[in-house]
Write a protein that holds these residues in place. Structure first.
Motif, short mmCIF file in Angstrom:
data_model
loop_
_atom_site.label_atom_id
_atom_site.label_comp_id
_atom_site.label_asym_id
_atom_site.label_seq_id
_atom_site.Cartn_x
_atom_site.Cartn_y
_atom_site.Cartn_z
N GLY A 106 10.45 16.86 -9.00
CA GLY A 106 9.90 15.62 -8.45
C GLY A 106 9.15 15.90 -7.16
N THR A 107 7.90 15.46 -7.11
CA THR A 107 7.06 15.81 -5.96
C THR A 107 7.46 15.01 -4.72
N THR A 108 6.96 15.50 -3.59
CA THR A 108 7.19 14.80 -2.31
C THR A 108 6.76 13.33 -2.41
N GLU A 109 5.63 13.12 -3.05
CA GLU A 109 5.11 11.74 -3.13
C GLU A 109 6.05 10.87 -3.96
N ILE A 110 6.58 11.44 -5.03
CA ILE A 110 7.51 10.67 -5.85
C ILE A 110 8.81 10.41 -5.08
N VAL A 121 6.06 21.41 -21.18
CA VAL A 121 5.51 22.49 -20.35
C VAL A 121 6.34 22.71 -19.09
N TRP A 122 6.02 23.78 -18.45
CA TRP A 122 6.68 24.22 -17.21
C TRP A 122 8.18 24.44 -17.45
N THR A 123 8.52 24.73 -18.69
CA THR A 123 9.94 24.88 -19.02
C THR A 123 10.44 26.21 -18.49
N SER A 124 11.13 26.14 -17.37
CA SER A 124 11.57 27.37 -16.70
C SER A 124 12.57 28.10 -17.57
N ASN A 125 12.40 29.39 -17.68
CA ASN A 125 13.33 30.28 -18.37
C ASN A 125 13.57 29.95 -19.85
N PHE A 128 0.85 -1.20 0.00
CA PHE A 128 0.00 0.00 0.00
C PHE A 128 0.88 1.25 0.00
N GLN A 129 0.52 2.17 -0.89
CA GLN A 129 1.39 3.34 -1.00
C GLN A 129 1.41 4.18 0.28
N ALA A 130 0.27 4.20 0.98
CA ALA A 130 0.26 4.98 2.22
C ALA A 130 1.32 4.43 3.18
N SER A 142 2.30 14.48 -19.03
CA SER A 142 3.32 13.71 -18.31
C SER A 142 4.05 14.60 -17.31
N GLY A 143 3.75 14.36 -16.05
CA GLY A 143 4.43 15.10 -15.00
C GLY A 143 5.29 14.13 -14.22
N SER A 144 4.71 13.60 -13.15
CA SER A 144 5.45 12.63 -12.35
C SER A 144 5.79 11.38 -13.16
N ASP A 145 4.88 11.01 -14.02
CA ASP A 145 5.06 9.80 -14.83
C ASP A 145 5.85 10.15 -16.09
N SER A 166 17.61 25.08 -20.30
CA SER A 166 16.34 24.69 -19.70
C SER A 166 16.23 23.17 -19.69
N ILE A 167 15.33 22.69 -18.83
CA ILE A 167 15.06 21.26 -18.72
C ILE A 167 13.76 20.97 -19.46
N GLY A 168 13.82 20.09 -20.44
CA GLY A 168 12.61 19.78 -21.21
C GLY A 168 12.12 18.38 -20.92
N MET A 169 11.60 18.18 -19.75
CA MET A 169 11.09 16.86 -19.40
C MET A 169 9.56 16.84 -19.38
N SER A 170 8.94 17.68 -18.54
CA SER A 170 7.49 17.61 -18.35
C SER A 170 6.74 17.94 -19.63
N GLU A 171 5.58 17.32 -19.74
CA GLU A 171 4.67 17.58 -20.86
C GLU A 171 3.27 17.76 -20.31
C1 LIG Z 1 8.23 26.16 -10.38
C2 LIG Z 1 8.30 24.96 -11.25
C3 LIG Z 1 9.26 24.89 -12.22
C4 LIG Z 1 9.35 23.78 -13.06
N1 LIG Z 1 10.28 23.78 -14.04
C5 LIG Z 1 10.33 22.72 -14.88
C6 LIG Z 1 11.24 22.71 -15.98
O1 LIG Z 1 12.02 23.67 -16.16
N2 LIG Z 1 11.25 21.67 -16.82
C7 LIG Z 1 10.43 20.59 -16.64
O2 LIG Z 1 10.51 19.64 -17.39
N3 LIG Z 1 9.53 20.57 -15.62
C8 LIG Z 1 9.46 21.60 -14.75
N4 LIG Z 1 8.54 21.60 -13.73
C9 LIG Z 1 7.58 20.51 -13.65
C10 LIG Z 1 7.78 19.55 -12.51
O3 LIG Z 1 8.84 18.68 -12.79
C11 LIG Z 1 6.45 18.84 -12.32
O4 LIG Z 1 5.58 19.75 -11.74
C12 LIG Z 1 6.53 17.62 -11.44
O5 LIG Z 1 7.30 16.61 -12.02
C13 LIG Z 1 5.12 17.08 -11.13
O6 LIG Z 1 4.36 16.90 -12.29
P1 LIG Z 1 2.91 17.56 -12.41
O7 LIG Z 1 3.01 18.96 -12.02
O8 LIG Z 1 2.39 17.22 -13.73
O9 LIG Z 1 2.03 16.82 -11.30
P2 LIG Z 1 1.37 15.38 -11.39
O10 LIG Z 1 2.39 14.38 -11.75
O11 LIG Z 1 0.15 15.44 -12.16
O12 LIG Z 1 1.02 15.17 -9.86
C14 LIG Z 1 -0.10 15.78 -9.20
C15 LIG Z 1 -0.18 15.17 -7.81
O13 LIG Z 1 -0.33 13.74 -7.92
C16 LIG Z 1 0.69 13.09 -7.22
N5 LIG Z 1 1.09 11.87 -7.89
C17 LIG Z 1 1.41 11.69 -9.19
N6 LIG Z 1 1.80 10.43 -9.41
C18 LIG Z 1 1.76 9.80 -8.23
C19 LIG Z 1 2.06 8.49 -7.79
N7 LIG Z 1 2.55 7.56 -8.61
N8 LIG Z 1 1.89 8.21 -6.48
C20 LIG Z 1 1.44 9.15 -5.63
N9 LIG Z 1 1.14 10.39 -5.97
C21 LIG Z 1 1.30 10.72 -7.26
C22 LIG Z 1 1.83 14.10 -7.20
O14 LIG Z 1 2.75 13.82 -6.17
C23 LIG Z 1 1.10 15.38 -7.00
O15 LIG Z 1 0.78 15.53 -5.65
C24 LIG Z 1 8.45 22.70 -12.89
C25 LIG Z 1 7.48 22.76 -11.88
C26 LIG Z 1 7.40 23.87 -11.07
C27 LIG Z 1 6.35 23.89 -10.02
#
Ligand SMILES: Cc1cc2nc3c(=O)[nH]c(=O)nc-3n(C[C@H](O)[C@H](O)[C@H](O)COP(=O)(O)OP(=O)(O)OC[C@H]3O[C@@H](n4cnc5c(N)ncnc54)[C@H](O)[C@@H]3O)c2cc1C
Lengths: 357, 387
Positions: free
Chosen positions: B371-375, B164-168, A242-244, B139-142, B131-136
């Motif tokens: 990368g989020t806290t959850e990740i 997206v979210w491509t800083s600077n 469980f992820q929690a 596609s965020g966390s995944d 710049s970092i070109g990862m997020s779309e």
């Molecule tokens: C200020 C800022 C600058 C950034 N700059 C860049 C940049 O220059 N280049 C770039 O590529 N990206 C950039 N990012 C993007 C950043 O990498 C993403 O915001 C991050 O990876 C999360 O993706 P998301 O925002 O799509 O959230 P999501 O992935 O949609 O997540 C939303 C919520 O769901 C949770 N979640 C998702 N998957 C899981 C899982 N498997 N288990 C549990 N919880 C989950 C997350 O933890 C979060 O709480 C930037 C973001 C910010 C805020």
């Protein structure tokens, strides 16, 4: 997972694993002294790790002592190891002989004082009361720290003369009260405290010792919780799936690692200038104490009702954490000291203060 | 194997490191006195090409790289000291930060000789920003699910998709874009490649996205059948998952993961004065204890990186604990020294209410970016053998 374990912690680990089993801990709580454990540690030279060899000690550093205490904390070893190490260190540094057997020291509360008055030129009369003295009833000797006028003095007293009043901490470890009123101690058992060995510096080292024990106990929580989560099945799968639960355990790993890092910082600082040491020990005790509370809550949540039983050994670690975090000053005591120092140093010097540590 | 946790051993600091620190401080004091910036410890807060070039001239960019690429052959710990001093002073570092921290090291490790020679000396000089070109959008966390596609063409690659979210992106010279070049495979990590995108030469659309402060920091970057030459591929085609993960420890373990609200802590200490009451002293002391410990852990990771290790789980711990600490600084400050947060006019001397305002408004981003806290927690859980 962990690297570079010094030889001394490996030796300690082997002994604790064999001789500090849960039944031994339970029996100790019922008042049965773990003789085999103590003797083995004494033989291995661990009980006096930071005491010079010339004084019968292990000839190690405080870093060695901290390494052993970390392991002792992991195994909830029910013996006055920190107390014996510190008491022995003071005795050796104050040129009093270090007796064999378990030792402790008093007072441990920074606000309590024992006064030493000369008695007829050959003896000293001790007065005052020391509360919550660790392991007094099991110790062979008590090292009493006090002031005679301006000077810090140390007395070595046979514990049998003191008749401590029994008390306990939440883990059932002895925390006894000693009334010194009128106790007369011969001159050969009293000495000026060695340099930097007054009761404040002992309080400081006591705080680091408890922080080290807490960092070990936190690793134990992680070990037990990861193990339990892998075994316990609910909804058709291990709760570790469980992820929690995974996220709780990740947070627990963070608490354990943080406490350990803070203790390491204080341990290195202790070898340097005294002011930096006070700062770093304050960080370690406050940080480990906070991690203790948070970590214990997580470990219990993950263990469910099983962890709330007497039978399960989780409480050997958690009850100790709940006690140790408040011994030798809880988080608020040390955080206030830190905060006052930071404030006195001033906003613009905050970064220098931090980067020096 | 019994898992007992993760260790953060004390790093051996190279000799002369305190002289380096003193040098950096001297430089920063002079620059600050000359009115270069209003301090903010968030590494994305201030963009100044002029300042980045001054750092380059002093040898404080590309520090760990070989000298043949403009580097200075210093240790990761020396670089650490420079970066933490910059952040603590709240210097405007956002122009070069990503290039120096991760794009340069990535090129050094996986780039072609031509790529290294063309780009690394410029990063080290403080004149070339990434710049970092990862997020779309989808596609965020995944990250493994990205769809931006690079198809092989006769004379290179054709890239289609959006980041997206491509800083600077609107200020920088290059982006390293993660693209799909083949099927994901069973582990979902196959078929990914990284490409060098030249913002100044390539025909890409950079659309501003304003953040909740109303600032233009991040962007959407759109590729509409962009043709790039074959030499834009970084490393080996389809094997970039490993390249991406090799950046992560660099990205997640540095002082920018716990110093973002450091200026607020400084202003809090100032606001409470030299003789704070018990409550304020306790709060300041507690935050200090957290900070000192986090710094030690982060420095320890620099030591591991210097030793050639890949401390990804340890980095995730620092990022998790560090970014939650950043948030706590603001939440504690507002309770201990209550004022209504109010944004100051740009360029003004920072005051407590203004720094508090900036911090509160930025807080959500710290536990998301990189990368989020959850990740982070999931990465740590994997390190514990739970996944
Ligand atoms: C200020 C800022 C600058 C950034 N700059 C860049 C940049 O220059 N280049 C770039 O590529 N990206 C950039 N990012 C993007 C950043 O990498 C993403 O915001 C991050 O990876 C999360 O993706 P998301 O925002 O799509 O959230 P999501 O992935 O949609 O997540 C939303 C919520 O769901 C949770 N979640 C998702 N998957 C899981 C899982 N498997 N288990 C549990 N919880 C989950 C997350 O933890 C979060 O709480 C930037 C973001 C910010 C805020």
């Amino acid at each position: 997972m962990s690297r570079s374990h010094s030889i001394i912690s490996e030796v300690a680990e082997r002994l604790f694993r064999d001789l500090a089993e849960p039944e031994v801990i339970n029996r100790a709580e019922e008042g049965i002294w773990p003789d085999a454990l103590w003797r083995s540690l004494e033989q291995a030279g661990l009980t006096l790790a930071p005491v010079p060899e010339t004084a019968g000690g292990g000839g190690g550093t405080f870093a060695d002592a901290v390494a052993v205490l970390h392991v002792a904390g992991r195994f909830a070893a029910p013996i006055p190891l920190a107390e014996t190490m510190l008491a022995g260190w003071v005795l050796a540094g104050s040129r009093l002989g270090v007796p064999k057997g378990p030792l402790t020291f008093a007072p441990v509360d920074a606000t309590e004082a024992v006064t030493f008055e000369p008695e007829g030129g050959l003896e000293w009369r001790l007065s005052g009361t020391a509360h919550r003295v660790p392991w007094a009833r099991d110790a062979g000797h008590v090292v009493v720290l006090g002031e005679a006028g301006e000077a810090s003095v140390v007395a070595l007293v046979e514990a049998s003369l003191l008749r401590p009043e029994a008390g306990r901490n939440l883990a059932g470890e002895p925390r006894d009260t000693i009334h010194f009123d009128g106790l007369v101690v011969g001159r050969d058992k009293v000495a000026a405290a060695g340099p930097g060995m007054g009761r404040h510096s002992l309080f400081l080292r006591g705080a680091l010792a408890r922080a080290a024990q807490m960092s070990g106990a936190l690793e134990r929580l992680l070990e037990l919780s990861v193990g339990y989560a892998g075994e316990r099945r609910q909804f058709g799968r291990a709760i570790a799936k469980f992820q929690a639960i995974q996220h709780y355990l990740a947070a627990l790993a963070g608490h354990a690692a943080t406490a350990r890092a803070a203790v390491d910082g204080a341990t290195s600082a202790l070898a340097g200038n005294p002011e930096a040491a006070v700062f770093a020990v304050a960080v370690a005790k406050a940080r480990a104490g906070e991690a203790a509370g948070e970590g214990a809550a997580i470990a219990h949540q993950v263990h469910g009702a099983m962890g709330f039983t007497y039978e399960h050994s989780l409480h050997h670690a958690t009850r100790r954490l709940w006690s140790w975090r408040d011994e030798f000053g809880g988080e608020s005591v040390w955080n206030i000291r830190l905060g006052e120092q930071v404030a006195a140093t001033g906003a613009d010097a905050l970064w220098s203060l931090i980067a020096e540590r | 194997m019994t898992i007992r946790g993760f260790e953060f051993p004390t790093p051996e600091l190279p000799p002369g490191i305190e002289a380096l620190r003193a040098d950096v401080r001297g430089f920063l004091e002079a620059e600050f006195a000359a009115g270069s910036w209003a301090p903010q410890s968030n590494f994305m807060a201030g963009f100044s090409a002029e300042f980045s070039q001054k750092l380059g001239a002093r040898g404080w960019l590309g520090m760990t790289w070989p000298s043949r690429y403009g580097g200075h052959e210093c240790s990761a710990l020396e670089r650490y000291v420079v970066t933490e001093e910059l952040l603590a002073a709240g210097a405007p570092v956002s122009a070069h930060w990503v290039a120096d921290r991760q794009s340069g090291p990535l090129l050094l490790r996986y780039g072609s000789e031509a790529q290294r020679q063309a780009i690394l000396p410029r990063i080290a000089a403080g004149t070339c920003y990434f710049s970092i070109g990862m997020s779309e959008p989808d596609s965020g966390s995944d990250l493994a699910s990205i769809r931006c596609q690079a198809k092989p063409a006769d004379d290179g690659w054709i890239i289609t998709g959006a980041k997206v979210w491509t800083s600077n992106a609107h200020r920088n010279h290059f982006m390293i874009a993660l693209c799909r070049t083949g099927p994901a495979g069973d582990d979902r990590h196959g078929g990914l490649s990284q490409f060098l995108i030249d913002f100044k030469a390539d025909d890409v659309a950079i659309n501003p996205i304003y953040n909740l402060l109303g600032n233009h920091e991040f962007n959407e970057v759109v590729f509409d059948e962009l043709l790039v030459a074959g030499d834009r591929l970084i490393g080996r085609e389809g094997e970039d998952w490993q390249q991406v993960t090799s950046e992560l420890a660099l990205e997640r373990s540095g002082p920018e993961r716990f110093l973002s609200t450091f200026r607020l802590l400084v202003e809090l200490v100032r606001a409470c004065g030299p003789e704070p009451d018990r409550r304020a002293a306790e709060a300041i002391g507690r935050l200090t204890a957290h900070l000192v410990t986090l710094r030690r852990m982060s420095l320890s990771i620099a030591g591991m990186l210097e030793a050639g290790e890949m401390p990804n789980v340890e980095a995730a711990i620092v990022k998790d604990v560090g970014t939650r600490f950043e948030r706590e600084v603001a939440e504690v400050a507002r309770l201990v020294a209550p004022v209504e947060p109010a944004r100051g006019a740009p360029g003004n001397e920072p005051n407590y209410a203004a720094v508090l305002a900036e911090s509160i408004l930025h807080l959500p981003s710290y536990t998301l970016r990189a990368g989020t806290t959850e990740i982070m927690r999931s990465i740590i859980a994997r390190g514990l053998g739970l996944r």
